[in-house]
Design an enzyme around this catalytic site. Sequence first.
Site, PDB file in Angstrom:
ATOM      1  N   ARG A 223       0.934  -1.246  -0.074  1.00  0.00           N
ATOM      2  CA  ARG A 223       0.072  -0.023  -0.037  1.00  0.00           C
ATOM      3  C   ARG A 223       0.843   1.146   0.043  1.00  0.00           C
ATOM      4  O   ARG A 223       1.865   1.612   0.623  1.00  0.00           O
ATOM      5  CB  ARG A 223      -0.883   0.005   1.423  1.00  0.00           C
ATOM      6  CG  ARG A 223      -1.900  -0.948   1.365  1.00  0.00           C
ATOM      7  CD  ARG A 223      -3.015  -0.853   0.225  1.00  0.00           C
ATOM      8  NE  ARG A 223      -4.234  -1.709   0.200  1.00  0.00           N
ATOM      9  CZ  ARG A 223      -4.100  -2.942  -0.558  1.00  0.00           C
ATOM     10  NH1 ARG A 223      -3.097  -3.263  -1.268  1.00  0.00           N
ATOM     11  NH2 ARG A 223      -5.292  -3.724  -0.404  1.00  0.00           N
TER      12      ARG A 223
ATOM     13  N   GLU B 254      -5.216   6.330  -7.191  1.00  0.00           N
ATOM     14  CA  GLU B 254      -5.299   5.249  -8.001  1.00  0.00           C
ATOM     15  C   GLU B 254      -6.560   5.191  -8.858  1.00  0.00           C
ATOM     16  O   GLU B 254      -7.735   5.596  -7.984  1.00  0.00           O
ATOM     17  CB  GLU B 254      -5.090   3.822  -7.661  1.00  0.00           C
ATOM     18  CG  GLU B 254      -3.912   3.688  -7.015  1.00  0.00           C
ATOM     19  CD  GLU B 254      -3.605   2.251  -6.378  1.00  0.00           C
ATOM     20  OE1 GLU B 254      -4.332   1.539  -6.569  1.00  0.00           O
ATOM     21  OE2 GLU B 254      -2.409   2.026  -6.080  1.00  0.00           O
TER      22      GLU B 254
END
Length: 338
Positions: free
Chosen positions: A247, A275
Amino acid sequence: MIEQAPVIAVLLTEKTRRMMLDDAAIAQLNALGEVRWPTGATIDATDVDHLLQDATACLTGWGTPPFDPAARQRHPQLALVAHSAGSVRTLVPARLFDDGIRVTHAASKIAASVAEFVVAEALLAMRGIHRLHHQLRNGGEWLEVRAAVPQKLLGARTVGIVGAGYVGRAVMRLLVPFGCRVLVVDPFLHDSEAAALGVFNAGLNDMLAQSDVISLHAPVLPETRRMIGASELALLRPGALFINTARSQLVDEAALLAEIRSGRIEAALDVFDDEPLPADSPFRDPALANVTISPHAAGHTEEAHLAQGQAMVDEIGRLLRREPLHHEVSRAMLDRMA
């Protein structure tokens, strides 16, 4: 009196269903009870509530909306959430564990795909295969290209891993046979477990300073969020490879970008704060030849997707047969998970 067949709610989007369930898995589900399928391509909270009526178990995945903390009150028969993806923190509130709903997930089935991706990134960087290719394609002279791209042996490198969960351990199992010295940062990995895995426990700063390759596999928790900032990145050796398939929130992205722009390190990034990665993201700059980027693709292989779906269909069968679950998530595990 004929016993009513159990109801199984499939809470998968159309796209996820196609990825996760083959004909055999669907036939297996149908043999277990009455299967309820969503009628649309996507699923919202209203769909979830409707499909869960009288359901004993449900199959969830990417695209399934988070559960309402009061779901057990509206669906008292619900006994199992079988999640065909990995992270359950944002899907299943802690209250549902406390209310007695059991949760199982397919995180272990994703691990092999991510681990192979990490090793591929490390090998690519050590051997400079992409640079050899592009320089030859652009007319580079044979021996000059070979001399211009240093070749390093992965097995001769020290590799640092942050996080010894499913993925971190899968990466270790692939790296150790290469001959790598593997340093692991994880407060829950005991020395005896590390020795059995053929790796060594280390503190974060020591690992960063000693490693040629660093790969992140920790969950995002209050204590891990932005755990690697400018001061930690400054500890990296010149030429070190920094891989993140976990992450982006584990890292100060601005500090990482500055370090990459300096040319001091290389990076392979599969995850980002924004994203999908915006078209004008500085990480897309062709001038950053020392960073390899990918679209959050590390865990996505055809084989892994089908294994994830099959594993959760199997778990539903075990629940209905009153057999032990193989991939259960306990309430105690929840606070340490992604």
